[in-house]
Enzyme design. Structure first.
Site, PDB file in Angstrom:
ATOM      1  N   PHE A 141       0.348  -0.774  -0.236  1.00  0.00           N
ATOM      2  CA  PHE A 141       0.358   0.352   0.523  1.00  0.00           C
ATOM      3  C   PHE A 141       0.884   1.940  -0.112  1.00  0.00           C
ATOM      4  O   PHE A 141       1.807   1.525   0.339  1.00  0.00           O
ATOM      5  CB  PHE A 141      -0.717  -0.138   1.305  1.00  0.00           C
ATOM      6  N   ASP A 210       2.180  -5.762   8.407  1.00  0.00           N
ATOM      7  CA  ASP A 210       1.220  -4.711   8.158  1.00  0.00           C
ATOM      8  C   ASP A 210      -0.215  -5.912   8.170  1.00  0.00           C
ATOM      9  O   ASP A 210       0.125  -6.627   7.508  1.00  0.00           O
ATOM     10  CB  ASP A 210       1.609  -3.940   6.568  1.00  0.00           C
ATOM     11  N   TYR A 235     -10.582  -1.047  11.177  1.00  0.00           N
ATOM     12  CA  TYR A 235     -11.725   0.329  10.579  1.00  0.00           C
ATOM     13  C   TYR A 235     -11.900  -0.943   9.335  1.00  0.00           C
ATOM     14  O   TYR A 235     -13.509  -0.690   8.806  1.00  0.00           O
ATOM     15  CB  TYR A 235     -11.328   1.062  10.316  1.00  0.00           C
ATOM     16  N   LYS A 236     -11.521  -2.265   9.595  1.00  0.00           N
ATOM     17  CA  LYS A 236     -12.487  -3.358   8.528  1.00  0.00           C
ATOM     18  C   LYS A 236     -12.277  -3.657   8.570  1.00  0.00           C
ATOM     19  O   LYS A 236     -13.088  -4.330   9.248  1.00  0.00           O
ATOM     20  CB  LYS A 236     -10.309  -3.796   7.868  1.00  0.00           C
ATOM     21  N   ARG A 384     -13.289  -4.470  -6.006  1.00  0.00           N
ATOM     22  CA  ARG A 384     -12.837  -5.404  -5.146  1.00  0.00           C
ATOM     23  C   ARG A 384     -14.234  -5.472  -4.504  1.00  0.00           C
ATOM     24  O   ARG A 384     -15.110  -4.568  -4.481  1.00  0.00           O
ATOM     25  CB  ARG A 384     -11.747  -4.573  -4.162  1.00  0.00           C
TER      26      ARG A 384
END
Length: 410
Positions: A141, A210, A235-236, A384
């Site tokens: 990312f 990560d 938050y995922k 996605r």
């Protein structure tokens, strides 16, 4: 699904009736189906939990209590009486079993980016002099790459981007630390944490992982596999809310050597001593920096209640079943050659999302959302779809693939 050629009839074997019947049966047999009622959902198929998890139903009342009673009535007394001061490590202990570790190894606070900087600089410092290279996942990312470059500048090291599959051969005596993503955010590919960590250790370096796209979706095994440091967002798949605080893991035997580049009063051995000299606290508390962001942190704590009767292994089993079924439905509903799956077919190499390459992906996702199927788009051509097993069902997977097929056949 990926072969070029003329469009075929929209529904191939098995047919739509069979797929819907199977989805209904799978949902009826789903041991996690009851968890869906613990989230605030509507009629949309929500497949974007790999960006922002759905709202757990118990969060609003808990946050209201934090605002109205703890802040509004108790005010500053809540640092002690409501447990605000100990929230970073208390909530860290609740995340710990979801990533395969025990109490006292995780502290919650700050953003993923800030925690990557802490972890990576600390890893380089622990590696010692003579190791002048930081290796970073070349497919990472973007922020991870930016932070890794900054860490290299701060520590006087060289940054070397390497594809995850090539990392074992790229390591050597110069390697200080390696920053890797457990799951590729574009493709959903799950990288081999055990073997890559072992390779890093074999070179005498430290591994920083990560976990943003794996924590809460699949077993991680931080302690089992000897991971040195790890970071992740909440938050995922952990459903902590927009911008909810991230977390930092430091292996127990490394905590006394953890030298944070961001020492703050909250990580001081005597935070209220207000001494000019810095003396780090013991344990994971060294990862704290400034005053905790209490409102979002306690919203996260409330959100974690949905995990009280759930095992990560059960979540992983359903995740694989969901993504298998979705891919089968895409194969049946979408004209051949119209999309290409970037997500590995093999279970050991798959996270909890499906990524489909599609020439007009941005427009397709816009139209999917208009039809009540919410995924997301990654430039230039990736659709996605994130599968959060706590609230996504097999009927959702079938409907999403069917609507996609209808849009791409029209």
């Amino acid at each position: 699904m990926s072969e070029p050629g003329a469009q075929e009839p929209r529904v191939r074997e098995p047919g739509a009736h069979e797929l819907r019947a199977r989805a209904e049966k799978l949902d009826a047999e789903d041991a996690l189906a009851h968890k869906r009622a613990e989230f605030v959902l509507d009629d949309a198929v929500y497949l974007d939990g790999n960006s922002l998890g759905a709202l757990p139903a118990g969060v609003p009342d808990r946050v209201a209590d934090v605002v109205r009673r703890q802040w509004g009535e108790l005010r500053i007394r809540s640092w002690d009486e409501s447990g605000w001061w100990t929230a970073p490590e208390r909530i860290g202990d609740r995340i710990a079993p979801l990533v395969g570790t025990g109490p006292g190894r995780i502290v919650v606070g700050d953003s993923t980016s800030v925690n990557i900087l802490k972890a990576l600089v600390a890893a380089v410092r622990m590696a010692g002099e003579g190791r002048d290279e930081i290796v970073v996942d070349a497919t990472t990312f973007p922020t991870d790459g930016y932070i890794a470059a900054s860490a290299a500048r701060l520590t006087g090291r060289t940054l070397r981007p390497v594809a995850p599959s090539e990392i074992p051969g790229a390591l050597g005596d110069r390697t200080a630390a390696v920053l890797l993503n457990h799951v590729d955010y574009r493709t959903g590919r799950l990288h081999d944490l055990p073997s890559l960590t072992a390779a890093v250790h074999g070179a005498g370096a430290l591994a920083v992982w990560d976990l943003c796209h794996s924590a809460g979706a699949l077993p991680v095994g931080l302690d089992e596999h000897g991971v040195d440091l790890a970071v992740g967002c909440t938050y995922k798949y952990l459903n902590g809310g927009p911008g909810s605080p991230a977390y930092l893991y430091v292996r127990a035997d490394l905590q006394s050597r953890f030298d944070s580049p961001l020492p703050g009063w909250n990580s001081h051995a005597e935070p209220f001593g207000m001494r000019a000299g810095y003396e780090p606290a013991e344990g994971a508390l060294r990862g704290r920096v400034g005053t905790p962001d209490i409102l979002s942190m306690l919203a996260l704590e409330a959100a974690l209640d949905v995990w009280r009767d759930v095992s990560v292994e059960a979540v992983r089993a359903k995740s694989l079943a969901l993504t298998d079924f979705f891919l089968e439905c895409v194969e049946a509903y979408v004209p051949r050659g119209r999309v290409e799956s970037l997500t590995p077919a093999a279970h050991p190499e798959r996270g909890s999302q499906v990524a489909l390459r599609c020439d007009d992906a941005g427009d397709v996702m816009r139209r999917l959302i208009e039809r009540g199927v919410v995924g997301d788009f990654r430039a230039p051509d990736v659709l996605r779809f994130g599968f959060t097993p706590l609230y996504v069902g097999f009927a959702d997977a079938e409907r999403a693939a069917r609507v996609l097929g209808e849009l791409l056949t029209a």
